[in-house]
Design a protein around this motif. Structure first.
Motif, PDB file in Angstrom:
ATOM      1  N   GLN A 165       0.861  -1.185   0.000  1.00  0.00           N
ATOM      2  CA  GLN A 165       0.000   0.000   0.000  1.00  0.00           C
ATOM      3  C   GLN A 165       0.900   1.238   0.000  1.00  0.00           C
ATOM      4  OE1 GLN A 165      -3.149   0.260  -0.360  1.00  0.00           O
ATOM      5  NE2 GLN A 165      -3.923  -1.807   0.009  1.00  0.00           N
ATOM      6  N   PRO A 166       1.360   1.660  -1.164  1.00  0.00           N
ATOM      7  CA  PRO A 166       2.315   2.777  -1.237  1.00  0.00           C
ATOM      8  C   PRO A 166       1.755   4.068  -0.657  1.00  0.00           C
ATOM      9  CG  PRO A 166       2.147   1.623  -3.345  1.00  0.00           C
ATOM     10  CD  PRO A 166       1.032   1.121  -2.492  1.00  0.00           C
ATOM     11  N   LEU A 167       2.662   4.881  -0.135  1.00  0.00           N
ATOM     12  CA  LEU A 167       2.275   6.232   0.252  1.00  0.00           C
ATOM     13  C   LEU A 167       2.097   7.066  -1.010  1.00  0.00           C
ATOM     14  CD1 LEU A 167       4.590   7.194   3.263  1.00  0.00           C
ATOM     15  CD2 LEU A 167       2.141   6.715   3.303  1.00  0.00           C
ATOM     16  N   VAL A 168       1.047   7.860  -1.051  1.00  0.00           N
ATOM     17  CA  VAL A 168       0.810   8.753  -2.178  1.00  0.00           C
ATOM     18  C   VAL A 168       0.634  10.172  -1.639  1.00  0.00           C
ATOM     19  CG1 VAL A 168      -0.231   6.988  -3.635  1.00  0.00           C
ATOM     20  CG2 VAL A 168      -1.693   8.336  -2.103  1.00  0.00           C
ATOM     21  N   LEU A 169       0.825  11.139  -2.511  1.00  0.00           N
ATOM     22  CA  LEU A 169       0.616  12.527  -2.119  1.00  0.00           C
ATOM     23  C   LEU A 169      -0.858  12.871  -2.323  1.00  0.00           C
ATOM     24  CD1 LEU A 169       2.322  15.009  -1.160  1.00  0.00           C
ATOM     25  CD2 LEU A 169       2.106  15.839  -3.518  1.00  0.00           C
ATOM     26  N   LEU A 170      -1.488  13.377  -1.279  1.00  0.00           N
ATOM     27  CA  LEU A 170      -2.891  13.778  -1.337  1.00  0.00           C
ATOM     28  C   LEU A 170      -2.990  15.287  -1.292  1.00  0.00           C
ATOM     29  CD1 LEU A 170      -4.383  11.199   1.194  1.00  0.00           C
ATOM     30  CD2 LEU A 170      -4.462  11.084  -1.303  1.00  0.00           C
ATOM     31  N   MET A 171      -3.863  15.837  -2.145  1.00  0.00           N
ATOM     32  CA  MET A 171      -3.968  17.299  -2.237  1.00  0.00           C
ATOM     33  C   MET A 171      -5.355  17.682  -2.727  1.00  0.00           C
ATOM     34  SD  MET A 171      -1.610  17.519  -5.627  1.00  0.00           S
ATOM     35  CE  MET A 171      -0.936  15.880  -5.336  1.00  0.00           C
ATOM     36  N   ALA A 172      -5.673  18.949  -2.594  1.00  0.00           N
ATOM     37  CA  ALA A 172      -6.937  19.474  -3.105  1.00  0.00           C
ATOM     38  C   ALA A 172      -6.919  19.453  -4.632  1.00  0.00           C
ATOM     39  CB  ALA A 172      -7.160  20.892  -2.584  1.00  0.00           C
ATOM     40  N   PRO A 173      -8.093  19.324  -5.254  1.00  0.00           N
ATOM     41  CA  PRO A 173      -8.142  19.258  -6.733  1.00  0.00           C
ATOM     42  C   PRO A 173      -7.538  20.477  -7.412  1.00  0.00           C
ATOM     43  CG  PRO A 173     -10.241  18.584  -5.785  1.00  0.00           C
ATOM     44  CD  PRO A 173      -9.418  19.120  -4.646  1.00  0.00           C
ATOM     45  N   GLU A 174      -7.545  21.627  -6.729  1.00  0.00           N
ATOM     46  CA  GLU A 174      -7.016  22.840  -7.353  1.00  0.00           C
ATOM     47  C   GLU A 174      -5.522  23.044  -7.086  1.00  0.00           C
ATOM     48  OE1 GLU A 174      -8.919  24.060  -3.356  1.00  0.00           O
ATOM     49  OE2 GLU A 174      -9.275  22.630  -5.001  1.00  0.00           O
ATOM     50  N   HIS A 175      -4.870  22.123  -6.396  1.00  0.00           N
ATOM     51  CA  HIS A 175      -3.449  22.294  -6.068  1.00  0.00           C
ATOM     52  C   HIS A 175      -2.601  22.217  -7.345  1.00  0.00           C
ATOM     53  CE1 HIS A 175       0.493  21.649  -4.202  1.00  0.00           C
ATOM     54  NE2 HIS A 175      -0.051  22.116  -3.078  1.00  0.00           N
ATOM     55  N   PRO A 176      -1.544  23.018  -7.455  1.00  0.00           N
ATOM     56  CA  PRO A 176      -0.700  23.025  -8.669  1.00  0.00           C
ATOM     57  C   PRO A 176      -0.100  21.671  -9.024  1.00  0.00           C
ATOM     58  CG  PRO A 176      -0.198  24.924  -7.278  1.00  0.00           C
ATOM     59  CD  PRO A 176      -1.132  24.065  -6.491  1.00  0.00           C
ATOM     60  N   ASP A 261       1.222   9.558  -7.302  1.00  0.00           N
ATOM     61  CA  ASP A 261       2.328   8.714  -6.866  1.00  0.00           C
ATOM     62  C   ASP A 261       3.573   9.558  -6.631  1.00  0.00           C
ATOM     63  OD1 ASP A 261       0.798   6.405  -7.038  1.00  0.00           O
ATOM     64  OD2 ASP A 261       1.330   6.064  -9.135  1.00  0.00           O
ATOM     65  N   VAL A 262       4.428   9.080  -5.734  1.00  0.00           N
ATOM     66  CA  VAL A 262       5.672   9.776  -5.412  1.00  0.00           C
ATOM     67  C   VAL A 262       6.837   8.813  -5.621  1.00  0.00           C
ATOM     68  CG1 VAL A 262       6.958  11.035  -3.645  1.00  0.00           C
ATOM     69  CG2 VAL A 262       4.461  11.192  -3.710  1.00  0.00           C
ATOM     70  N   VAL A 263       7.887   9.291  -6.241  1.00  0.00           N
ATOM     71  CA  VAL A 263       9.075   8.466  -6.482  1.00  0.00           C
ATOM     72  C   VAL A 263       9.778   8.197  -5.152  1.00  0.00           C
ATOM     73  CG1 VAL A 263      11.311   8.340  -7.638  1.00  0.00           C
ATOM     74  CG2 VAL A 263       9.358   9.409  -8.799  1.00  0.00           C
ATOM     75  N   GLY A 264      10.190   6.950  -4.930  1.00  0.00           N
ATOM     76  CA  GLY A 264      10.943   6.610  -3.724  1.00  0.00           C
ATOM     77  C   GLY A 264      10.610   5.219  -3.234  1.00  0.00           C
ATOM     78  N   ARG A 265      11.648   4.430  -2.984  1.00  0.00           N
ATOM     79  CA  ARG A 265      11.405   3.041  -2.565  1.00  0.00           C
ATOM     80  C   ARG A 265      10.713   2.961  -1.217  1.00  0.00           C
ATOM     81  NH1 ARG A 265      15.119   0.924   1.031  1.00  0.00           N
ATOM     82  NH2 ARG A 265      16.872   2.294   1.568  1.00  0.00           N
ATOM     83  N   HIS A 266      10.958   3.909  -0.320  1.00  0.00           N
ATOM     84  CA  HIS A 266      10.306   3.889   0.984  1.00  0.00           C
ATOM     85  C   HIS A 266       8.794   4.085   0.837  1.00  0.00           C
ATOM     86  CE1 HIS A 266      13.972   3.708   3.326  1.00  0.00           C
ATOM     87  NE2 HIS A 266      14.476   4.716   2.625  1.00  0.00           N
TER      88      HIS A 266
END
Length: 305
Positions: A165-176, A261-266
């Motif tokens: 279950q990878p960590l992903v970046l979560l943000m508002a729909p309007e985020h750059p 998704d975010v790059v990184g093995r961790h």
């Protein structure tokens, strides 16, 4: 004092039928065998239990006491048998769980509701905790089942099911960052404030290790021990946050948050785990719940490791 159960049956049947012969006929044995067992019972209690009259036998005052004891014992035996039968049919019992806060929505929205509707007599106890607290609760037999994130191995835990279950970046729909193509790098995150768990939390450890390995420092805007604070701050575009997808499944479905998704093995090698204590004999209801959660929770639907 231990009284052989068979002798109590002989005595009880003799009173019910009104004679030793009647009890012997009911049991299909010799009358002398019934008489001998009642005699042994009277010797053990050092008293007379039956009075012989023209119309049959009647219990003495002590016999009445013993008859009452027999009836209570029979009722207790029947009650235990009924309770055991209900327990084995998963109609009664109690199951305790300790879970990471990120599992709560995934756990309760559908799987637990369906399980409790099918097994209304089962009582559930659900508490949340950090990975360390979950491990302690499971190892010390305070709970039957633990749901936790990130921990890989432990000598006293049985890992029933694990999924990536990878960590992903979560943000508002309007985020750059929503418009970025492909997986995001830590360089791309460096200019935006992050909402993170307090240091020591399992997810925070993964984030800190990833940034340290990349030789960078995260821009921490908010630190908290609350999952809702993390998600609310991301929805409000106050910051972005890093979580597994299942922790924000409802928000992602509703479109109030967007995941990248975010790059990184961790990040990519993080796992969700369903655990019990090694060697613990699990109640049938708990085993049924383990199978149910494995099948229905979003956190465990991916291919097992």
């Amino acid at each position: 004092m231990e009284i052989p159960h068979q002798r109590l049956i002989y005595f009880q049947l003799t009173v019910e039928t009104g004679s030793v012969r009647g009890a012997a006929a009911r049991l299909d044995i010799a009358a002398s065998a019934v008489s001998r067992q009642i005699g042994l019972l009277e010797s053990a209690l050092d008293t007379t239990l039956l009075e012989r009259r023209r119309d049959g036998v009647r219990p003495t005052p002590v016999g009445e006491m013993l008859l009452d004891y027999c009836e209570q014992r029979t009722a207790l035996d029947r009650r235990f048998s009924d309770e055991l039968d209900a327990y084995q049919r998963l109609e009664t019992g109690q199951i305790a769980l300790c879970v990471g806060e990120g599992f709560v929505g995934d756990l309760i929205d559908h799987p637990l509701r369906e399980f409790t509707e099918a097994h209304r007599g089962i009582r559930l106890e659900v508490d949340t905790g950090s990975t360390r607290q979950i491990i302690e609760a499971v190892v010390n037999d305070e709970v039957h089942i633990g749901l936790m994130y990130h921990e890989q191995v432990h000598p006293h835990l049985r890992f029933w099911h694990s999924t990536c279950q990878p960590l992903v970046l979560l943000m508002a729909p309007e985020h750059p960052l929503v418009e970025a193509s492909g997986p995001l790098t830590l360089d791309a995150l460096a200019d935006y404030p992050l909402a993170l768990w307090h240091p020591g939390h399992g997810v925070r450890q993964l984030v800190d290790m990833a940034f340290q390995e990349a030789g960078k420092r995260p821009l921490v805007g908010i630190q908290t021990g609350s999952l809702e604070v993390l998600k609310h701050s991301a929805r409000a575009a106050l910051s972005v946050t890093l979580l597994p997808r299942f922790a924000a499944a409802r928000e992602l479905e509703e479109g109030t948050l967007v995941a990248r998704d975010v790059v990184g093995r961790h990040f990519s090698q993080a796992n969700a785990h369903m655990v019990t204590r090694v060697g613990r004999r699990m109640p049938r209801a708990a085993l049924q719940l383990l199978r149910h959660l494995q099948h229905w929770m979003s956190a465990f639907r991916h291919e097992p490791l």
